[in-house]
Enzyme design. Structure first.
Site, PDB file in Angstrom:
ATOM      1  N   LEU A  92     -24.296   1.888  -2.073  1.00 49.33           N
ATOM      2  CA  LEU A  92     -24.860   2.727  -1.024  1.00 49.33           C
ATOM      3  C   LEU A  92     -26.101   3.491  -1.475  1.00 49.33           C
ATOM      4  O   LEU A  92     -26.889   3.941  -0.642  1.00 49.33           O
ATOM      5  CB  LEU A  92     -23.793   3.698  -0.515  1.00 49.33           C
ATOM      6  CG  LEU A  92     -22.572   3.042   0.135  1.00 49.33           C
ATOM      7  CD1 LEU A  92     -21.611   4.089   0.660  1.00 49.33           C
ATOM      8  CD2 LEU A  92     -22.990   2.096   1.265  1.00 49.33           C
ATOM      9  N   PRO A 144     -15.838  -4.181   2.327  1.00 49.75           N
ATOM     10  CA  PRO A 144     -17.151  -4.497   2.895  1.00 49.75           C
ATOM     11  C   PRO A 144     -18.257  -3.551   2.455  1.00 49.75           C
ATOM     12  O   PRO A 144     -19.433  -3.878   2.626  1.00 49.75           O
ATOM     13  CB  PRO A 144     -16.907  -4.401   4.401  1.00 49.75           C
ATOM     14  CG  PRO A 144     -15.773  -3.442   4.528  1.00 49.75           C
ATOM     15  CD  PRO A 144     -14.890  -3.729   3.355  1.00 49.75           C
ATOM     16  N   LEU A 145     -17.884  -2.410   1.890  1.00 45.95           N
ATOM     17  CA  LEU A 145     -18.864  -1.486   1.321  1.00 45.95           C
ATOM     18  C   LEU A 145     -18.730  -1.408  -0.194  1.00 45.95           C
ATOM     19  O   LEU A 145     -19.290  -0.517  -0.825  1.00 45.95           O
ATOM     20  CB  LEU A 145     -18.693  -0.082   1.918  1.00 45.95           C
ATOM     21  CG  LEU A 145     -18.898   0.023   3.427  1.00 45.95           C
ATOM     22  CD1 LEU A 145     -18.586   1.434   3.906  1.00 45.95           C
ATOM     23  CD2 LEU A 145     -20.327  -0.363   3.801  1.00 45.95           C
ATOM     24  N   GLY A 146     -18.004  -2.341  -0.785  1.00 45.44           N
ATOM     25  CA  GLY A 146     -17.697  -2.271  -2.209  1.00 45.44           C
ATOM     26  C   GLY A 146     -16.401  -1.526  -2.420  1.00 45.44           C
ATOM     27  O   GLY A 146     -15.921  -0.792  -1.537  1.00 45.44           O
ATOM     28  N   PRO A 199     -17.128   4.222  -8.085  1.00 48.29           N
ATOM     29  CA  PRO A 199     -18.495   3.987  -8.591  1.00 48.29           C
ATOM     30  C   PRO A 199     -19.162   2.753  -8.007  1.00 48.29           C
ATOM     31  O   PRO A 199     -20.368   2.767  -7.745  1.00 48.29           O
ATOM     32  CB  PRO A 199     -18.282   3.840 -10.097  1.00 48.29           C
ATOM     33  CG  PRO A 199     -17.027   4.603 -10.388  1.00 48.29           C
ATOM     34  CD  PRO A 199     -16.161   4.405  -9.182  1.00 48.29           C
ATOM     35  N   TYR A 229       0.867  -1.177   0.000  1.00 48.73           N
ATOM     36  CA  TYR A 229       0.000   0.000   0.000  1.00 48.73           C
ATOM     37  C   TYR A 229       0.906   1.230   0.000  1.00 48.73           C
ATOM     38  O   TYR A 229       1.483   1.587   1.019  1.00 48.73           O
ATOM     39  CB  TYR A 229      -0.895   0.033   1.224  1.00 48.73           C
ATOM     40  CG  TYR A 229      -1.938  -1.050   1.319  1.00 48.73           C
ATOM     41  CD1 TYR A 229      -2.273  -1.840   0.220  1.00 48.73           C
ATOM     42  CD2 TYR A 229      -2.610  -1.285   2.515  1.00 48.73           C
ATOM     43  CE1 TYR A 229      -3.248  -2.824   0.315  1.00 48.73           C
ATOM     44  CE2 TYR A 229      -3.580  -2.264   2.618  1.00 48.73           C
ATOM     45  CZ  TYR A 229      -3.893  -3.033   1.521  1.00 48.73           C
ATOM     46  OH  TYR A 229      -4.853  -4.005   1.630  1.00 48.73           O
TER      47      TYR A 229
END
Length: 296
Positions: free
Chosen positions: A228, A216-218, A222, A67
């Site tokens: 969401l 976990p939220l995509g 986009p 990272y």
């Protein structure tokens, strides 16, 4: 001592190897620059996010040497070293970044060992709570997989890591691995819109292995925005007095007691929102509809 964010204790904790960690952790990937490459746009805010996470009760941080590369580990060390005694830092190996930011395999056994040592150096520690073997190719031959796994087992035996984890693996990979060594965690893509790793989650649940859904939220961008904004998620969120992000995270926590969250963010505002997902109580309607249909 700093006080935990109200609600974060509700989900409880789960074992990550020999450690007990709170089920809401923090994924540090987004602290790097755009495309997880180079320095952050707002370095001071990146450091404040890390401090806010730990002050808010987080004791499980997910990172990787690639990272940045090196950027995120260096931020973690700058802000949090000396580390709290209960902080579990988990990293992953098998990838590297080239000079223009492309993600390339770095998964020969000697490279995996080098990756572990690079993480230790940049984080300033002698041992990591766990390191995940991240499969870059889901079709890796069994003999090669075994050799890769053996490199992590040796690192554990030599005291460089406390536990061996896996990432981006199939159920078959997991079963092959547990025949050779204890596995402390599995980190796979999994969220309300992409539930393809349900079989891996179930296997981990049955075996008492921590399951750590990444994105976990995509994925940021986009894909996350579509999740969401989906009517299914927004309708249930409004009914349950939650934000769509909180409901998506609460759904994951509700699936099984061994699910550990590592939602990432660049801002303290979103961090606080994510931590409060532990307050959200799903009802049967939301639970069943989100699990059955997912977000389309």
């Amino acid at each position: 001592m700093p006080q935990p964010v109200p609600g974060i204790e509700r989900p409880g904790s789960f074992a990550l190897g020999a450690r007990q960690v709170r089920r809401i952790g923090y994924g540090a990937m987004q602290l790097a620059g755009d495309g997880v490459f180079g320095p952050p746009r707002d370095r001071d805010e990146a450091l404040r996010v890390l401090r806010a996470a730990v002050d808010g009760g987080v004791n499980h941080i997910d990172t990787a040497q690639f990272y940045g590369p090196g950027v995120v580990n260096e931020l973690i060390r700058e802000e949090l070293y000396p580390y709290p005694s209960d902080l579990a830092i988990v990293s992953k190996v098998a990838a590297r970044r080239d000079a223009v930011g492309r993600v390339l395999p770095y998964d020969e056994p000697h490279q995996l060992r080098a990756g572990i040592e690079e993480n230790l150096t940049t984080l300033g520690v002698d041992r990591l709570a766990a390191v995940n073997l991240r499969l870059m190719d889901g079709a890796v031959p069994d003999r090669r997989f075994d050799a890769q796994l053996a490199a992590l087992i040796r690192a554990r035996e030599e005291g460089l890591i406390e536990g061996v984890g896996l990432s981006n693996v199939s159920q078959r990979h997991l079963l092959r691995a547990v025949d050779q060594t204890p596995i402390v965690c599995v980190q796979n893509l999994f969220n309300v819109a992409d539930q393809r790793s349900f079989d891996v989650l179930q296997e981990c649940t049955d075996r008492g292995i921590a399951f750590v859904p990444f994105c976990p939220l995509g994925a940021p961008g986009p894909a996350r925005a579509r999740i969401l904004a989906s009517p299914l998620l927004t309708t249930h969120a409004a009914r349950l007095a939650a934000t769509p992000a909180q409901l998506a995270l609460a759904w994951l926590l509700d699936l099984a007691p061994n699910v550990l969250l590592i939602a990432g963010t660049k801002t303290r505002e979103h961090l606080a929102e994510n931590l409060r997902a532990g307050r959200v109580e799903l009802d049967d309607t939301a639970r069943q509809e989100l699990t059955r249909a997912g977000v389309r």
